[in-house]
Design an enzyme around this catalytic site. Structure first.
Site, PDB file in Angstrom:
ATOM      1  N   CYS A 117       0.839  -1.199   0.000  1.00 12.71           N
ATOM      2  CA  CYS A 117       0.000   0.000   0.000  1.00 12.71           C
ATOM      3  C   CYS A 117       0.877   1.254   0.000  1.00 12.71           C
ATOM      4  O   CYS A 117       0.631   2.199  -0.761  1.00 12.71           O
ATOM      5  CB  CYS A 117      -0.910  -0.008   1.235  1.00 12.71           C
ATOM      6  SG  CYS A 117      -2.127   1.325   1.256  1.00 12.71           S
ATOM      7  N   CYS A 118       1.907   1.268   0.846  1.00 13.66           N
ATOM      8  CA  CYS A 118       2.822   2.412   0.895  1.00 13.66           C
ATOM      9  C   CYS A 118       3.539   2.607  -0.439  1.00 13.66           C
ATOM     10  O   CYS A 118       3.769   3.741  -0.875  1.00 13.66           O
ATOM     11  CB  CYS A 118       3.854   2.219   2.004  1.00 13.66           C
ATOM     12  SG  CYS A 118       3.201   2.418   3.678  1.00 13.66           S
ATOM     13  N   CYS A 200      -0.904   8.703   7.145  1.00 14.94           N
ATOM     14  CA  CYS A 200      -2.250   8.389   6.680  1.00 14.94           C
ATOM     15  C   CYS A 200      -3.148   8.080   7.879  1.00 14.94           C
ATOM     16  O   CYS A 200      -2.714   7.471   8.855  1.00 14.94           O
ATOM     17  CB  CYS A 200      -2.213   7.191   5.735  1.00 14.94           C
ATOM     18  SG  CYS A 200      -1.421   7.520   4.145  1.00 14.94           S
ATOM     19  N   CYS A 203      -3.407   4.529   9.479  1.00 12.42           N
ATOM     20  CA  CYS A 203      -2.155   3.960   9.995  1.00 12.42           C
ATOM     21  C   CYS A 203      -1.508   4.831  11.063  1.00 12.42           C
ATOM     22  O   CYS A 203      -0.333   4.633  11.401  1.00 12.42           O
ATOM     23  CB  CYS A 203      -1.175   3.751   8.844  1.00 12.42           C
ATOM     24  SG  CYS A 203      -1.780   2.622   7.569  1.00 12.42           S
ATOM     25  N   CYS A 228       8.049   3.328   5.539  1.00  9.29           N
ATOM     26  CA  CYS A 228       7.110   3.136   4.440  1.00  9.29           C
ATOM     27  C   CYS A 228       7.812   2.889   3.111  1.00  9.29           C
ATOM     28  O   CYS A 228       7.172   2.575   2.114  1.00  9.29           O
ATOM     29  CB  CYS A 228       6.199   4.356   4.307  1.00  9.29           C
ATOM     30  SG  CYS A 228       7.069   5.894   3.956  1.00  9.29           S
TER      31      CYS A 228
END
Length: 238
Positions: A117-118, A200, A203, A228
């Protein structure tokens, strides 16, 4: 700046404003950019950099998952300093494919998926902007994390093949706050509600007094591995 000069530069410059001035003068304004996440550190560097050059490049990676207060601070900062951020976002097709296949909260399931995702939301957009510069300025500090304790002011970013400048890498959190208060720099009010590092929304969470600065980021993971992917390629020659 030749790569072999980095060790000498790290011994010569320590004051952040001098570091920034040197980087701008030697790399050129259009060939250097500040990466801002709207953290207190990046707000300090935004203030410093725009004093050196009001037309300096400052970019934000809009992951699409930021807190609303982060967007509010973007607008407040733009009005205060009379500039516009460069904004970079992930490719919609990447997000569409991943979320359609794994669901909206897949990043909680494993470190591998969180890093995926990162990579889509942060690293790929970052590489697009870094392909346009010869160096980038970051608000990293050694005391933030075990993964950052060997960082230097001037580094060579191996992963992106450009220079990386960390002007306040030796500053404490107290020094950052003192500079913000002394210069009336806008900052996110999430810091007033227990947050010490803001990324984010899914997170990031507030932390308890005495906890590590980044303990609220990816709190379900090993603290020695919590990055990340944006800051894994830099190093300074020994």
């Amino acid at each position: 700046m030749e790569q072999l000069e980095l060790k000498a530069l790290n011994g010569r410059y320590a004051k952040p404003d001098e570091v920034i001035s040197y980087a701008v003068e030697n790399l050129g304004v259009s060939k250097i950019a500040l990466a801002s996440s709207l953290s207190i550190e990046d707000q300090v560097l935004t203030h410093m950099l725009l004093q050196v050059d009001p037309g300096a490049r400052i970019f934000v990676i809009d992951t699409g998952r930021h807190f609303q207060k982060t967007y509010d601070l973007m607008e407040q900062t733009m009005l205060r300093y009379k500039f516009n951020y460069e904004v970079y976002a992930p490719e919609s097709k990447d997000i569409e494919e991943l979320v359609s296949r794994l669901g909206p909260n897949f990043f909680y399931e494993s470190v591998e998926l969180r890093k995926k995702c990162c990579d889509i939301r942060k690293v790929k957009p970052l590489k697009r902007v870094l392909s346009t510069v010869d160096g980038w300025i970051c608000g990293l500090r050694r005391e933030q994390s075990p993964t950052r304790q060997d960082m230097e002011i001037f580094e060579w970013d191996e992963g992106n093949s450009i220079y990386k400048i960390n002007p306040i890498v030796h500053w404490s959190e107290e020094e950052v706050w003192a500079y913000i208060k002394a210069n009336d720099i806008p900052y996110s009010h999430l810091y007033s509600t227990g947050f010490r590092s803001i990324g984010c929304q899914p997170c990031t969470r507030a932390v308890q007094p005495g906890q590590d600065v980044r303990s609220g980021r990816w709190w379900w993971e090993d603290p020695d591995k919590k990055e990340c992917g944006l800051h894994l390629g830099g190093h300074a020659p020994a």
